[in-house]
Design an enzyme around this catalytic site. Structure first.
Site, short mmCIF file in Angstrom:
data_model
loop_
_atom_site.label_atom_id
_atom_site.label_comp_id
_atom_site.label_asym_id
_atom_site.label_seq_id
_atom_site.Cartn_x
_atom_site.Cartn_y
_atom_site.Cartn_z
CE1 TYR A 1 -0.43 2.38 10.27
CE2 TYR A 1 -2.34 0.97 10.44
CZ TYR A 1 -1.06 1.18 10.02
OH TYR A 1 -0.38 0.19 9.34
CG LEU B 1 -5.55 -3.31 -3.50
CD1 LEU B 1 -7.03 -3.16 -3.14
CD2 LEU B 1 -5.42 -4.08 -4.80
N PRO C 1 2.16 -1.20 -13.69
CG PRO C 1 4.03 -2.56 -13.65
CD PRO C 1 2.64 -2.46 -13.11
CG PHE D 1 1.58 0.14 1.13
CD1 PHE D 1 0.54 0.57 1.93
CD2 PHE D 1 2.80 0.78 1.24
CE1 PHE D 1 0.70 1.63 2.82
CE2 PHE D 1 2.98 1.85 2.12
CZ PHE D 1 1.92 2.26 2.91
#
Length: 294
Positions: free
Chosen positions: A65, A225, A230, A223
């Site tokens: 990271y 958030l 949809p 992941f």
């Protein structure tokens, strides 16, 4: 519906780890494209300190990271570490200068990654390490996990987990040795496998959740958030309106209520968003709310 506030990793082992059920993922503390230093280093350090002050006892990181950025931030902000803090890292991948993500999972590479994580975090042992799988390749899973279990026997790793794992891979891993946790993409809008634009896939949490529950393995969603909900599905926005909270908070509360074996690790580079995410711990969804959400 009331939900547990803690979860225990490797509950049947000699050294179980009990942590808060809402952790913090550090990936977003880096620069753009998960590369380089944060735009606001002071805020990044404060986010880490605030998370721990507010009861977070599980941090997720990786030495790829930002090229060691999150590890160095964690050490600067929190070392010497509180006794109850669990720092989980990942190995099995690296970054090229063009910022692409590539496998780094040969036994000697896994060992180099562990040694690097120990050095940058300032630890003698990493409490939990996820082997991130990068799809089919020349190194069999048995060989990768064999290297991880060897590092565990040497005392460099306490517990071994799997990340980005398909159902068949998890079943194979459980036959090969003691797996403590699973870390897969999972959120209200992203429950099953997502194909990546440049090849490969992110296996979804829903595909392995039942196995995790059967074997007592915390499933750590990443992941959760990231992806937009949809537009045709207004249910989560309706629940947010009812409770006067954000859709992100409902998403996290949905995970916490979905299964006691879920340990969400929402990440953010905003101190305000961190505080908002942590408030999801106090959002109680009724059985009717959960049924409505589906």
């Amino acid at each position: 519906m009331s939900v547990p506030t803690t979860i225990t990793i490797a509950p049947n082992s000699a050294q179980p780890l009990t942590v808060s059920r809402l952790g913090y993922g550090t990936m977003r503390l880096t620069g753009p494209e998960i590369w380089g230093e944060p735009a606001n280093r002071a805020e990044a350090l404060q986010i880490l300190r605030t998370a721990v002050e507010q009861g977070v006892t599980f941090l997720d990181t990786a030495d790829y990271y930002g090229q060691d950025v999150t590890n160095r931030l964690i050490r600067e902000a929190l070392h010497p570490y509180p006794d109850n803090l669990v720092i989980c890292t990942k190995v099995g991948a690296t970054r090229r200068p063009d910022k692409s993500w590539v496998p780094y999972h040969r036994p000697e590479q896994l060992r180099a990654s562990i040694d690097n994580n120990l050095r940058t975090l300032g630890q003698e042992q990493i409490q939990l390490v996820h082997l991130r799988l990068m799809g089919a390749g020349p190194v069999p899973l048995a060989e990768q996990l064999g290297a991880m279990f060897e590092l565990q026997r040497e005392g460099k790793i306490l517990h071994v987990g799997l990340s980005n794992v398909t159902r068949p891979e998890l079943l194979e891993g459980l036959q090969l040795g003691s797996i403590a946790t699973v870390e897969n993409m999972y959120g209200y809008a992203q429950r099953t496998t997502v194909q990546l634009p440049h090849g490969g896939a992110n296996p979804g949490g829903e595909e392995v959740l039942d196995l995790c529950e059967q074997h007592g393995l915390p499933l750590i969603p990443f992941f959760s958030l990231l992806h937009a909900l949809p537009k045709a599905d207004s249910r989560i926005s309706e629940i947010a309106r009812r409770h006067q909270v954000s859709e992100a908070q409902v998403n996290l509360a949905w995970l916490l209520h979905k299964s006691p074996w879920l340990l969400p690790i929402p990440g953010t580079s905003s101190l305000a968003h961190l505080r908002e995410n942590l408030q999801a711990r106090d959002l109680h969804l009724s059985a009717e709310d959960m049924a409505y959400l589906g």
